[in-house]
Scaffold this active site. Sequence first.
Site, mmCIF file in Angstrom:
data_model
loop_
_atom_site.group_PDB
_atom_site.id
_atom_site.type_symbol
_atom_site.label_atom_id
_atom_site.label_comp_id
_atom_site.label_asym_id
_atom_site.label_seq_id
_atom_site.Cartn_x
_atom_site.Cartn_y
_atom_site.Cartn_z
ATOM 1 N N LEU A 128 1.006 -1.276 0.101
ATOM 2 C CA LEU A 128 -0.177 0.108 -0.257
ATOM 3 C C LEU A 128 0.814 0.876 -0.184
ATOM 4 O O LEU A 128 2.158 1.663 1.123
ATOM 5 C CB LEU A 128 -0.741 -0.318 1.359
ATOM 6 C CG LEU A 128 -2.511 -0.630 1.226
ATOM 7 C CD1 LEU A 128 -2.899 -0.695 2.599
ATOM 8 C CD2 LEU A 128 -2.809 -0.880 0.298
ATOM 9 N N ASP A 129 0.706 2.321 -0.979
ATOM 10 C CA ASP A 129 0.656 3.436 -1.331
ATOM 11 C C ASP A 129 0.987 4.475 0.458
ATOM 12 O O ASP A 129 -0.188 4.121 0.976
ATOM 13 C CB ASP A 129 0.987 3.878 -1.661
ATOM 14 C CG ASP A 129 0.922 3.361 -3.550
ATOM 15 O OD1 ASP A 129 1.846 3.139 -3.628
ATOM 16 O OD2 ASP A 129 0.139 4.153 -4.708
ATOM 17 N N PRO A 130 1.291 5.253 0.646
ATOM 18 C CA PRO A 130 1.747 5.932 2.404
ATOM 19 C C PRO A 130 0.193 6.507 2.528
ATOM 20 O O PRO A 130 0.414 6.967 2.891
ATOM 21 C CB PRO A 130 3.051 6.535 2.306
ATOM 22 C CG PRO A 130 3.851 5.718 1.548
ATOM 23 C CD PRO A 130 3.552 5.497 -0.020
ATOM 24 N N ALA A 190 -2.240 5.300 1.182
ATOM 25 C CA ALA A 190 -3.409 4.521 0.822
ATOM 26 C C ALA A 190 -3.905 3.984 3.038
ATOM 27 O O ALA A 190 -2.747 4.538 3.701
ATOM 28 C CB ALA A 190 -3.431 3.780 0.182
#
Length: 303
Positions: free
Chosen positions: A45-47, A49
């Site tokens: 998960l991207d930061p 998200a």
Amino acid sequence: MTRPGEGGVDGWLVIDKPYGMSSARAVALVRRSSGAKKIGHAGTLDPLATGILPLALGEATKTVQFATAGKKRYRFRIRWGEARDTDDREGAVTAESAVRPDTTAITEVVALFTGTILQRPPAYSAIKIAGRRAYALARAGQPPDLALRPVEIAELRLICAPDSDHADFEAVVGQGTYIRSLARDLAEALGTLGHIAELRRLSVGRFAENQAISLDSAVALGHSLAASEHLLPIETALDDIPALALTANEAARLRHGQRVTPHDAHLNSLADGTIVGARHEQLVVALARIEDGGLRPVRIINR
């Protein structure tokens, strides 16, 4: 069963990743607090998200590939009228548009983005190009032109449009799908520009929000995680692959790397090459491949 050097932690932990933190950082915090020596996760998960980040600890790391293969559900908000270099709000604005699509137009276009579609991954992604990550090239001012690839959008629907600049969606997607690319491409199809303003993952395969705990709570458990109700069985990630029952003798032989032919009648209905969860008394003892009517171990699950 406690295994030396692994902190006795074998299973899945589902955390609700907070905004602003990388998946790698979340993994590192749980590793340090729990004492687990082996730990992985089922899908970065991207930061930007938030949401479901299943963590595999100990022997569960051998089942990560089955968790990541499961479909993922996301809820996301698109900001219309701005393109950003990262395809989300963390990036720099690269272009602007005055066009704002209405809900009728959005609903019509959504139908074009279900099923198997071709998608170009974001320049800021972890894909490797000649040994270097795409995001590293992009940060160095050399954004790569990544090739289109087929991805599956099982479901996509417009939830609401809170104002003319934003629209909220929910999607169920297959492995390798980028929601940032989906937002960018939806905007292009609507004659405008767009990027992800908010993103939350609601589920990964069998792992869902009702199983998740906050990262702070997971860290607070410390070494008591192994005895916690939040540590899910290794088998949780294997619910979508066939299971074959073994006798105690067959299980012992398989654990020692030997080929076995179980008496489970279900074996005859499965094709050669199929990966199954070989179980004894409901517990997976190995991931095995069907070969010539028998089972050959692929990964042994030590307990």
